[in-house]
Motif scaffolding. Structure first.
Motif, mmCIF file in Angstrom:
data_model
loop_
_atom_site.group_PDB
_atom_site.id
_atom_site.type_symbol
_atom_site.label_atom_id
_atom_site.label_comp_id
_atom_site.label_asym_id
_atom_site.label_seq_id
_atom_site.Cartn_x
_atom_site.Cartn_y
_atom_site.Cartn_z
ATOM 1 N N LEU A 142 31.507 -22.395 0.592
ATOM 2 C CA LEU A 142 32.332 -22.899 -0.497
ATOM 3 C C LEU A 142 31.919 -22.251 -1.813
ATOM 4 N N PRO A 143 32.211 -20.958 -1.988
ATOM 5 C CA PRO A 143 31.867 -20.314 -3.263
ATOM 6 C C PRO A 143 32.718 -20.890 -4.396
ATOM 7 N N ASP A 144 32.297 -20.652 -5.614
ATOM 8 C CA ASP A 144 32.995 -21.192 -6.785
ATOM 9 C C ASP A 144 34.480 -20.856 -6.780
ATOM 10 N N ALA A 145 34.848 -19.650 -6.375
ATOM 11 C CA ALA A 145 36.260 -19.259 -6.365
ATOM 12 C C ALA A 145 37.067 -20.130 -5.408
ATOM 13 N N THR A 146 36.488 -20.464 -4.280
ATOM 14 C CA THR A 146 37.170 -21.334 -3.306
ATOM 15 C C THR A 146 37.317 -22.744 -3.868
ATOM 16 N N LEU A 147 36.259 -23.253 -4.483
ATOM 17 C CA LEU A 147 36.316 -24.593 -5.068
ATOM 18 C C LEU A 147 37.361 -24.660 -6.176
ATOM 19 N N HIS A 148 37.406 -23.633 -7.002
ATOM 20 C CA HIS A 148 38.405 -23.569 -8.074
ATOM 21 C C HIS A 148 39.820 -23.586 -7.496
ATOM 22 N N LYS A 149 40.034 -22.829 -6.446
ATOM 23 C CA LYS A 149 41.347 -22.785 -5.783
ATOM 24 C C LYS A 149 41.728 -24.165 -5.229
ATOM 25 N N LEU A 150 40.777 -24.844 -4.604
ATOM 26 C CA LEU A 150 41.047 -26.178 -4.048
ATOM 27 C C LEU A 150 41.380 -27.176 -5.150
ATOM 28 N N LEU A 151 40.683 -27.089 -6.264
ATOM 29 C CA LEU A 151 40.981 -27.986 -7.387
ATOM 30 C C LEU A 151 42.379 -27.715 -7.939
ATOM 31 N N LEU A 152 42.742 -26.457 -8.067
ATOM 32 C CA LEU A 152 44.079 -26.111 -8.560
ATOM 33 C C LEU A 152 45.173 -26.595 -7.606
ATOM 34 N N GLU A 153 44.938 -26.462 -6.307
ATOM 35 C CA GLU A 153 45.932 -26.898 -5.314
ATOM 36 C C GLU A 153 46.177 -28.402 -5.366
ATOM 37 N N ASN A 154 45.183 -29.153 -5.776
ATOM 38 C CA ASN A 154 45.298 -30.619 -5.815
ATOM 39 C C ASN A 154 45.444 -31.170 -7.224
#
Length: 183
Positions: A142-154
């Motif tokens: 779960l790198p920062d870029a993935t976490l950022h993407k998940l936050l944006l999706e939700n």
């Protein structure tokens, strides 16, 4: 001139009444309490779900529990904890979460692998701040870029003024994080 004096007396009476009632505890201009990250403890009944902002439905809590129980059966014992709070009392969500994770009470997952994830949701007067903190053992998954993407999706559900939308957004985010680990 008489109107102005009448209005000033009315305003003065109104302010005096508010002052009196606030002294008695009947009127509270800021009824939202802030949780202190230095003393805040996980839920004693189920430490992986601490809903201090009363957002999560029983169904969401059960889904989070079941997912964590299933993950606990794996050798590495990954855990994803969820915390909701009313307010960070002016502290940024990042600082609030960092203060929490300095304490061992808020380290889900295996100590050996440092593989826990903590999702923090703070109402903060309708701003609905969210942060995902990961142990060092999770950074490759779960790198920062993935976490950022998940936050944006939700984001639309998490930022909504609707508690039921917030509940669904937190559950969706939890499931997306879990999917990133088990997927």
């Amino acid at each position: 001139m008489v109107n102005l004096i009448h209005n000033e007396k009315g305003l003065l009476l109104f302010m005096a009444t508010l002052f009196f009632l606030s002294g008695l505890g009947f009127y509270q201009p800021h009824p939202v309490s802030a949780e202190n990250p230095e003393t805040l403890m996980p839920n004693s009944n189920y430490p992986l779900v601490s809903d201090y902002a009363n957002i999560l439905s029983p169904d969401t809590v059960n889904q989070i529990r079941q997912a964590n129980e299933k993950m606990a059966s794996y050798d590495d014992q990954v855990q994803i904890a969820v915390l909701t709070v009313n307010s960070t009392d002016g502290q940024s969500i990042a600082d609030f979460t960092n203060d929490l994770t300095l304490r061992s009470d808020w380290h889900p997952g295996s100590k050996k692998y440092d593989n826990g994830v903590l999702i923090v949701f703070a109402k903060n007067g309708g701003k609905n701040n969210v942060r995902i903190a990961t142990g060092t053992g999770m950074e490759q998954y779960l790198p920062d870029a993935t976490l950022h993407k998940l936050l944006l999706e939700n984001q639309s559900k998490l930022k909504s003024s609707s508690t039921s939308q917030n509940d669904q957004g937190i559950l969706d985010l939890f499931l997306d994080v879990r999917g990133g680990l088990c997927g």
